[in-house]
Design a protein around this motif. Sequence first.
Motif: not given
Length: 281
Positions: A78-100
Motif C-alpha cells: 500500500c505505501f509504495e502504490h499510494n505514495l507513487l499515485l500521490r505524486e502523479a495526482l499532485l503533478a496533475l493539480g489535485y489536492e491530496v491528503t495522505a491518510l492511515a
Amino acid sequence: MQNWTMAAAGEFDLDAYFARIEFTGDCAPTLDTLTSIAYCHALAIPFENLYPFLGQSVSLDLSALQRKLVDHRRGGWCFEHNLLLREALLALGYEVTALAARVLWGGPPDRITPRSHMLLRVGVPDDPQPYLVDVGFGGMTPTSALLFSRGVEQTTPHEPFRVGDIDGDFTVEALVGDAWVTLYRFDLTPQYPVDYEAANWYLSTHPSSHFVNGLTAARPAADRRYALNNRRLNVHHLDGTSERHVLGSADELIECLRRDFHIELDNPDPLRGAFDRIPND
C-alpha cells in the motif's frame, strides 16, 4: 493540501508512470481522469510482498518507488502504490491528503489494529465533494474513486463499495457475495512520511509480520481478480464463480507470477531457494 512532497521539481516522471499503467486519457484534473487513473493503476501494477518475504528492504524513497514499480515493472504494497499515485495526482493539480487506516478485513469492525494501511483523500478542482482513492489494498483494491458519502452503495468496475461509519471513524466496506465486509477504518488525520516509514519498517522486518513469513500477490483484471496466498492461487470472476489452484513447485509459482500478476523476476533463484518456506496451507 499537505505541506510535504517527495518529489523535487522534475524528479517525478509522470510520462513514464502513465506508460507503465497504460493511461492515455485526458490529463485535466477531473473526476473522470481520477477514476480512470485509479482503474489503470490497479490493473497494471500488482500488489506483492516479494521483497520482505525474501529478506530485502522496502524503500519508500520516490526514486526507489519509480525504479521498482515503473522502470522494473514490479509491484509493491500500500505505501509504495499510494505514495507513487500521490505524486502523479499532485503533478496533475489535485489536492491530496495522505491518510492511515486500521485494517479489519474479516474481523469485527470495532477491533483496534495498528494504522498499517495507506489511502488518499483527493480533492478535485471545482468539485466540493472529496473522494477516496486507494490502489494498494491487495485482493480487494477498489478500482474506482469513491465518494466520501457514508452509507451510499457505489458501483465500481468490480465489487460495489461503500463508505461507512463506526464511532465517528470512516470505514471502507465491500460487498463480497451477499455480505458487506469491512476492509478498514480511518479518520482524517493527515499523515507524513515518518508515519509510513515506521509502519513500513515494522511490516517488512518484524519476525511476526505475515509479510515476512508468507507470500501474497493480487491484481484485478477487467473481468476477474487474481489472489495469491502462499501456494494457493484464487481466481474470482465477476460472475461470482471462482477457481482455486495449489502451486506445487517453484517453477509453477514463477510462471503464475509472470502470467497472472505480470511480475517478471530478473533473478528467480532467491524465490526458488525460498519456495520450501512458503506455507502449504
